[in-house]
Design a protein around this motif. Structure first.
Motif, short mmCIF file in Angstrom:
data_model
loop_
_atom_site.label_atom_id
_atom_site.label_comp_id
_atom_site.label_asym_id
_atom_site.label_seq_id
_atom_site.Cartn_x
_atom_site.Cartn_y
_atom_site.Cartn_z
N ALA A 1 26.41 -4.80 20.50
CA ALA A 1 27.19 -4.91 19.26
C ALA A 1 28.38 -5.85 19.45
CB ALA A 1 27.66 -3.53 18.83
N LEU A 2 29.06 -5.72 20.59
CA LEU A 2 30.22 -6.58 20.85
C LEU A 2 29.80 -8.04 21.01
CD1 LEU A 2 32.20 -4.36 23.40
CD2 LEU A 2 32.87 -4.92 21.06
N GLY A 3 28.72 -8.28 21.73
CA GLY A 3 28.25 -9.65 21.93
C GLY A 3 27.82 -10.30 20.62
N THR A 4 27.13 -9.53 19.79
CA THR A 4 26.70 -10.05 18.49
C THR A 4 27.89 -10.35 17.59
OG1 THR A 4 24.62 -8.82 18.63
CG2 THR A 4 25.31 -9.55 16.45
N THR A 5 28.84 -9.41 17.55
CA THR A 5 30.03 -9.60 16.72
C THR A 5 30.83 -10.82 17.18
OG1 THR A 5 30.15 -7.21 16.34
CG2 THR A 5 32.13 -8.50 15.88
N LEU A 6 30.95 -10.99 18.50
CA LEU A 6 31.66 -12.16 19.03
C LEU A 6 30.95 -13.44 18.62
CD1 LEU A 6 33.90 -13.29 20.91
CD2 LEU A 6 32.24 -13.15 22.78
N ALA A 7 29.63 -13.45 18.69
CA ALA A 7 28.88 -14.65 18.32
C ALA A 7 29.06 -14.98 16.85
CB ALA A 7 27.40 -14.46 18.65
N VAL A 8 29.05 -13.96 15.99
CA VAL A 8 29.20 -14.19 14.55
C VAL A 8 30.58 -14.73 14.22
CG1 VAL A 8 29.29 -13.07 12.29
CG2 VAL A 8 27.46 -12.47 13.89
N PHE A 9 31.62 -14.12 14.79
CA PHE A 9 32.98 -14.47 14.40
C PHE A 9 33.55 -15.66 15.17
CE2 PHE A 9 32.93 -10.05 12.83
CZ PHE A 9 33.38 -10.28 11.55
N ALA A 10 33.22 -15.76 16.44
CA ALA A 10 33.81 -16.83 17.26
C ALA A 10 32.79 -17.90 17.64
CB ALA A 10 34.44 -16.23 18.53
N GLY A 11 31.57 -17.76 17.16
CA GLY A 11 30.52 -18.70 17.52
C GLY A 11 30.86 -20.16 17.28
N PRO A 12 31.34 -20.53 16.08
CA PRO A 12 31.64 -21.94 15.82
C PRO A 12 32.61 -22.54 16.83
CG PRO A 12 31.64 -20.71 13.78
CD PRO A 12 31.53 -19.70 14.88
N GLU A 13 33.65 -21.78 17.20
CA GLU A 13 34.62 -22.28 18.17
C GLU A 13 34.05 -22.33 19.58
OE1 GLU A 13 36.46 -21.21 14.56
OE2 GLU A 13 35.27 -19.94 15.88
N LEU A 14 33.32 -21.29 19.97
CA LEU A 14 32.76 -21.24 21.31
C LEU A 14 31.65 -22.27 21.51
CD1 LEU A 14 32.57 -17.37 21.84
CD2 LEU A 14 34.21 -18.96 22.86
N LEU A 15 30.95 -22.58 20.44
CA LEU A 15 29.81 -23.50 20.55
C LEU A 15 30.17 -24.95 20.24
CD1 LEU A 15 27.11 -21.28 18.79
CD2 LEU A 15 27.20 -21.86 21.23
N ARG A 16 31.40 -25.19 19.81
CA ARG A 16 31.80 -26.55 19.44
C ARG A 16 31.61 -27.56 20.57
NH1 ARG A 16 36.59 -25.55 17.03
NH2 ARG A 16 35.48 -25.29 15.05
N PRO A 17 31.89 -27.21 21.84
CA PRO A 17 31.66 -28.19 22.93
C PRO A 17 30.20 -28.59 23.08
CG PRO A 17 33.13 -26.46 23.68
CD PRO A 17 32.57 -26.01 22.35
N PHE A 18 29.28 -27.76 22.53
CA PHE A 18 27.86 -28.05 22.67
C PHE A 18 27.26 -28.51 21.35
CE2 PHE A 18 29.19 -24.41 25.27
CZ PHE A 18 28.99 -24.92 26.54
N ALA A 19 28.11 -28.95 20.44
CA ALA A 19 27.66 -29.29 19.10
C ALA A 19 26.64 -30.42 19.09
CB ALA A 19 28.86 -29.69 18.23
N ASN A 20 26.71 -31.33 20.06
CA ASN A 20 25.80 -32.48 20.08
C ASN A 20 24.51 -32.21 20.84
OD1 ASN A 20 27.61 -34.10 18.61
ND2 ASN A 20 28.74 -34.61 20.48
N LEU A 21 24.42 -31.00 21.41
CA LEU A 21 23.19 -30.66 22.13
C LEU A 21 22.11 -30.21 21.17
CD1 LEU A 21 24.66 -28.77 25.21
CD2 LEU A 21 24.04 -31.18 25.02
N ARG A 22 20.90 -30.56 21.42
CA ARG A 22 19.76 -30.17 20.57
C ARG A 22 18.72 -29.45 21.44
NH1 ARG A 22 22.99 -31.04 17.37
NH2 ARG A 22 22.92 -32.39 15.56
#
Length: 258
Positions: free
Chosen positions: A237-258
């Protein structure tokens, strides 16, 4: 207008949180969540409508039953506030989009399941299956309304993938991972898959990282033993909630990866 949506969702969250308190207490005890009405656990007096206002009633009564004056757990207003915060946060994160109801339902369900798992080491089917059906139905509605069937396809594949992975882990070591976690996994894969494959990976990684850090800390302080079961549903539950709320910020460094 976004502020109105956030405020509205927060108010709905308070009401939903009040209901979650009933679910959290009664479902593990195989009691109906519909009847009878809520009552003081000490004297059995049914709670009046004026004493059933989320958070406010607890504050007015100073955390005590109006009849017998026995303490009422602070958990009740905290669950209501947590639900309101999750609902407001979901609205703030997603705005006016059709998938918001699905993620509101997901947030409520995960909060209830996490608290039940923390107390009883149990993820009740009476909550998991309706949650799966509800989130699926609401995402199908979102896909149909916005014509984003590709997102629903990715969500479905992610749900199946999470189920297979967790089923394999449970088969390899039932003591390490209970089957309740296997039932919960497709819901998380479905919701995170709607947001994107990277969210699926982030949620899985975050859940296990949080679980490892907390478990090692509890082992180091001798709060738990090596063979003691842990409430893995809480970490999911914590991991999912973190991904939903903080995902855009945490994943921004990998934005160009496909």
């Amino acid at each position: 207008m976004l502020a109105v949506l956030i405020g509205f969702c927060a108010l709905i969250g308070l009401a939903v949180g009040s209901f979650l308190n009933v679910v959290i207490y009664r479902v593990p005890r195989n009691e109906s969540v519909v009847s009878p009405r809520s009552a003081c656990p000490t004297c059995g007096t049914q709670i009046e409508d004026r004493d059933n206002i989320p958070v406010l009633s607890w504050l007015v009564l100073k955390g005590k039953c109006r009849t017998c004056r026995c303490p009422i757990s602070v958990r009740y207003p905290l669950v209501e506030l947590a639900t309101a915060a999750l609902f407001a946060g979901t609205a703030a994160r997603m705005g006016f989009h059709w998938e918001v109801p699905a993620f509101l339902l997901l947030a409520a369900g995960l909060l209830a399941l996490a608290l039940i798992d923390l107390e009883h080491l149990l993820l009740p089917k009476k909550i998991v299956y309706p949650l799966l059906i509800g989130v699926t139905a609401l995402l199908v509605l979102a896909a149909a309304t916005t014509d984003q069937w590709h997102k629903l396809l990715i969500a479905g594949i992610s749900a199946a993938a999470w189920f297979v992975v967790f089923f394999a882990l449970n088969f390899a070591s039932p003591r390490l991972l209970g089957f309740g976690d296997v039932r919960l996994a497709p819901i998380l894969g479905l919701a995170l898959g709607w947001l994107g494959v990277r969210y699926v990976l982030l949620g899985f990684f975050a859940a296990n990282l949080i679980g490892a850090v907390i478990s090692l800390g509890l082992l180091a302080t001798k709060r738990i033993s090596r063979d003691q079961q842990i409430p893995y549903g809480v970490f999911l539950a914590l991991g999912t909630t973190l991904a939903v709320f903080a995902g855009p910020e945490l994943l921004r460094p990998f934005a160009n990866l496909r």
